[in-house]
Design a protein around this motif. Structure first.
Motif, PDB file in Angstrom:
ATOM      1  N   ALA A 263      33.737   0.857   8.617  1.00  0.00           N
ATOM      2  CA  ALA A 263      32.631  -0.103   8.739  1.00  0.00           C
ATOM      3  C   ALA A 263      33.011  -1.281   9.638  1.00  0.00           C
ATOM      4  N   HIS A 264      34.211  -1.828   9.450  1.00  0.00           N
ATOM      5  CA  HIS A 264      34.610  -3.001  10.231  1.00  0.00           C
ATOM      6  C   HIS A 264      34.754  -2.650  11.711  1.00  0.00           C
ATOM      7  N   ALA A 265      35.382  -1.526  12.020  1.00  0.00           N
ATOM      8  CA  ALA A 265      35.550  -1.116  13.417  1.00  0.00           C
ATOM      9  C   ALA A 265      34.204  -0.831  14.069  1.00  0.00           C
ATOM     10  N   LEU A 266      33.251  -0.297  13.305  1.00  0.00           N
ATOM     11  CA  LEU A 266      31.913  -0.063  13.846  1.00  0.00           C
ATOM     12  C   LEU A 266      31.202  -1.386  14.125  1.00  0.00           C
ATOM     13  N   GLN A 267      31.348  -2.333  13.195  1.00  0.00           N
ATOM     14  CA  GLN A 267      30.727  -3.648  13.403  1.00  0.00           C
ATOM     15  C   GLN A 267      31.333  -4.363  14.597  1.00  0.00           C
ATOM     16  N   GLN A 268      32.626  -4.110  14.863  1.00  0.00           N
ATOM     17  CA  GLN A 268      33.302  -4.696  16.010  1.00  0.00           C
ATOM     18  C   GLN A 268      33.090  -3.883  17.286  1.00  0.00           C
ATOM     19  N   ARG A 269      32.349  -2.787  17.183  1.00  0.00           N
ATOM     20  CA  ARG A 269      32.036  -1.897  18.308  1.00  0.00           C
ATOM     21  C   ARG A 269      33.281  -1.257  18.932  1.00  0.00           C
ATOM     22  N   ARG A 270      34.300  -1.111  18.126  1.00  0.00           N
ATOM     23  CA  ARG A 270      35.468  -0.355  18.578  1.00  0.00           C
ATOM     24  C   ARG A 270      35.292   1.130  18.286  1.00  0.00           C
ATOM     25  N   LEU A 271      34.335   1.439  17.431  1.00  0.00           N
ATOM     26  CA  LEU A 271      33.956   2.816  17.129  1.00  0.00           C
ATOM     27  C   LEU A 271      32.443   2.952  17.218  1.00  0.00           C
ATOM     28  N   MET A 272      31.985   4.187  17.403  1.00  0.00           N
ATOM     29  CA  MET A 272      30.563   4.513  17.401  1.00  0.00           C
ATOM     30  C   MET A 272      30.352   5.747  16.528  1.00  0.00           C
ATOM     31  N   VAL A 273      29.121   5.916  16.028  1.00  0.00           N
ATOM     32  CA  VAL A 273      28.764   7.105  15.259  1.00  0.00           C
ATOM     33  C   VAL A 273      27.883   7.976  16.144  1.00  0.00           C
ATOM     34  N   PRO A 274      28.370   9.103  16.615  1.00  0.00           N
ATOM     35  CA  PRO A 274      27.534   9.964  17.452  1.00  0.00           C
ATOM     36  C   PRO A 274      26.381  10.563  16.651  1.00  0.00           C
ATOM     37  N   LEU A 275      25.198  10.623  17.280  1.00  0.00           N
ATOM     38  CA  LEU A 275      24.005  11.208  16.655  1.00  0.00           C
ATOM     39  C   LEU A 275      23.672  10.537  15.324  1.00  0.00           C
ATOM     40  N   ALA A 276      23.869   9.217  15.255  1.00  0.00           N
ATOM     41  CA  ALA A 276      23.736   8.500  13.977  1.00  0.00           C
ATOM     42  C   ALA A 276      22.379   8.681  13.332  1.00  0.00           C
ATOM     43  N   ASP A 277      21.310   8.744  14.128  1.00  0.00           N
ATOM     44  CA  ASP A 277      19.963   8.799  13.545  1.00  0.00           C
ATOM     45  C   ASP A 277      19.550  10.192  13.098  1.00  0.00           C
ATOM     46  N   THR A 278      20.366  11.210  13.381  1.00  0.00           N
ATOM     47  CA  THR A 278      20.009  12.570  12.987  1.00  0.00           C
ATOM     48  C   THR A 278      20.955  13.173  11.952  1.00  0.00           C
ATOM     49  N   LEU A 279      22.012  12.475  11.619  1.00  0.00           N
ATOM     50  CA  LEU A 279      23.009  13.041  10.709  1.00  0.00           C
ATOM     51  C   LEU A 279      22.521  13.059   9.270  1.00  0.00           C
ATOM     52  N   THR A 280      22.995  14.049   8.518  1.00  0.00           N
ATOM     53  CA  THR A 280      22.798  14.083   7.070  1.00  0.00           C
ATOM     54  C   THR A 280      24.006  13.415   6.421  1.00  0.00           C
ATOM     55  N   LEU A 281      23.767  12.310   5.733  1.00  0.00           N
ATOM     56  CA  LEU A 281      24.852  11.570   5.093  1.00  0.00           C
ATOM     57  C   LEU A 281      24.851  11.888   3.600  1.00  0.00           C
ATOM     58  N   LYS A 282      25.871  12.579   3.163  1.00  0.00           N
ATOM     59  CA  LYS A 282      25.963  12.998   1.763  1.00  0.00           C
ATOM     60  C   LYS A 282      26.936  12.099   1.024  1.00  0.00           C
ATOM     61  N   GLN A 283      26.438  11.489  -0.044  1.00  0.00           N
ATOM     62  CA  GLN A 283      27.290  10.610  -0.850  1.00  0.00           C
ATOM     63  C   GLN A 283      28.387  11.422  -1.533  1.00  0.00           C
ATOM     64  N   THR A 284      29.620  10.907  -1.510  1.00  0.00           N
ATOM     65  CA  THR A 284      30.734  11.584  -2.158  1.00  0.00           C
ATOM     66  C   THR A 284      30.780  11.231  -3.643  1.00  0.00           C
ATOM     67  N   ALA A 285      31.434  12.090  -4.415  1.00  0.00           N
ATOM     68  CA  ALA A 285      31.584  11.817  -5.855  1.00  0.00           C
ATOM     69  C   ALA A 285      32.522  10.640  -6.083  1.00  0.00           C
ATOM     70  N   GLN A 286      33.481  10.467  -5.186  1.00  0.00           N
ATOM     71  CA  GLN A 286      34.452   9.392  -5.322  1.00  0.00           C
ATOM     72  C   GLN A 286      33.988   8.152  -4.571  1.00  0.00           C
ATOM     73  N   ALA A 287      34.483   7.017  -5.016  1.00  0.00           N
ATOM     74  CA  ALA A 287      34.123   5.745  -4.386  1.00  0.00           C
ATOM     75  C   ALA A 287      35.244   4.755  -4.645  1.00  0.00           C
ATOM     76  N   TYR A 288      35.131   3.590  -4.040  1.00  0.00           N
ATOM     77  CA  TYR A 288      36.091   2.518  -4.301  1.00  0.00           C
ATOM     78  C   TYR A 288      35.610   1.694  -5.490  1.00  0.00           C
ATOM     79  N   TRP A 289      36.559   1.375  -6.370  1.00  0.00           N
ATOM     80  CA  TRP A 289      36.286   0.612  -7.586  1.00  0.00           C
ATOM     81  C   TRP A 289      37.256  -0.567  -7.666  1.00  0.00           C
ATOM     82  N   LEU A 290      36.789  -1.670  -8.205  1.00  0.00           N
ATOM     83  CA  LEU A 290      37.667  -2.768  -8.574  1.00  0.00           C
ATOM     84  C   LEU A 290      37.957  -2.641 -10.066  1.00  0.00           C
ATOM     85  N   VAL A 291      39.239  -2.605 -10.430  1.00  0.00           N
ATOM     86  CA  VAL A 291      39.622  -2.432 -11.836  1.00  0.00           C
ATOM     87  C   VAL A 291      40.651  -3.487 -12.213  1.00  0.00           C
ATOM     88  N   TYR A 292      40.618  -3.869 -13.477  1.00  0.00           N
ATOM     89  CA  TYR A 292      41.604  -4.823 -14.000  1.00  0.00           C
ATOM     90  C   TYR A 292      41.538  -4.786 -15.530  1.00  0.00           C
TER      91      TYR A 292
END
Length: 326
Positions: A263-292
């Motif tokens: 996300a950060h590299a994309l916001q900085q335009r160091r990366l691009m997402v090819p065909l961004a408007d046509t891709l199927t984005l599938k949510q993964t079962a795993q994610a980042y969590w904050l735990v304590y």
């Protein structure tokens, strides 16, 4: 006393029927003697830790057994062995002492200086947390941060860690767990390579892999528009996702990466997402969590870090909506 009677009367209670029940707890000294003896398996070593004689420890444990009506240890010739009842009780007492210790340590730390120890993976640290950490330190300049990067999960009982950011399916029992945001995989490449017109052109540009080549095979299949499976052979296989992302930034090919890590590299335009408007984005079962640990909910530094993380991930969510239209 009349004021108290009035309060109970208004609640429809008779003060004579109200019983104030004290907690039914054994002596703290007896519990400490039992817990230390269970760890060391000897009264002598437990006594050295507690600065009392072995006889005093043995007496405390014996009194505890009599009060509870159970045998906690088998007394062998040269050591102690927990009975089944003793092991069950140790699980409870040891956990309680660990939580008291962590809570006390947190209060001491707050009294001495403001500090926060964060544990996370090298991938997340390099590609998400470190690039944004200046925003947090600017808001809380008085807070001392320590960042511990490790692939393994932090052990809050044995390590001096306040919070951890974990990647997994969560939540984890016994911990306060906050899901930071949805996660999905998407292709990324340097802007100079972004003029793709089809998925087959992406595959032909040189794919960058993490651990194996299966992720790309699965991703192309999920796009659902190919008459035949897309060949994903060739290309470098990295054992760290952050390295594959760096290679993509350097123009060495197309990486399939977790959205949070690019996300950060994309916001900085160091990366691009090819065909961004046509891709199927599938949510993964795993994610980042904050735990304590649950007692961390009383820590103002933990609360400040939690709020900042949630706000930052919300900004990322808005960015993805603008980028993909989804």
């Amino acid at each position: 006393m009349p004021e108290l009677q009035s309060i109970f009367s208004q609640a429809g209670l008779n003060i004579s029927h109200v019983t104030m029940t004290a907690r039914k707890l054994p002596s703290l000294n007896a519990l400490r003697a039992f817990e230390a003896s269970a760890r060391h398996r000897r009264f002598t070593l437990a006594g050295e830790e507690l600065n009392v004689t072995a006889g005093a420890v043995s007496h405390q444990v014996k009194a505890l057994e009599e009060e509870l009506g159970v045998v906690l240890f088998e007394r062998l010739s040269n050591q102690l062995r927990l009975t089944q009842a003793g092991q069950r009780y140790l699980d409870v007492v040891g956990d309680a002492f660990d939580r008291i210790e962590r809570g006390t340590r947190g209060l001491y730390a707050q009294a001495d200086r403001q500090q926060l120890a964060i544990s996370t993976s090298p991938n997340f640290a390099a590609k998400w947390l470190v690039p944004r950490l200046g925003e947090f330190t600017a808001q809380y300049p008085e807070l001392e941060l320590r960042l511990d990067q490790s692939e393994r999960h932090a052990n809050f009982i044995r390590e001096d860690i306040d919070v951890a950011i974990r990647y997994g399916e969560g939540p984890w029992s016994g911990l306060s767990c906050t899901r930071l945001g949805d996660e999905f995989l998407l292709p990324v490449c340097a802007p100079a390579l972004a003029g793709f017109r089809s998925l087959s052109e992406i595959a032909g540009a040189g794919l960058l892999h993490v651990n194996d080549r299966q992720a790309w095979t699965d991703w192309f299949a999920e796009q659902g528009e190919q008459d035949e499976p897309v060949a994903v052979g060739g290309g470098v296989v990295f054992n760290q996702e952050s390295a594959a992302v760096d290679a993509a930034i350097a123009g060495q090919g197309v990486a399939l990466a977790r959205s949070s890590l690019v996300a950060h590299a994309l916001q900085q335009r160091r990366l691009m997402v090819p065909l961004a408007d046509t891709l199927t984005l599938k949510q993964t079962a795993q994610a980042y969590w904050l735990v304590y640990p649950q007692e961390g909910e009383m820590n103002g530094n933990v609360a400040a870090f939690t709020n900042w993380l949630l706000q930052s991930f919300e900004k990322d969510r808005q960015f993805w909506k603008e980028l993909t239209g989804k």
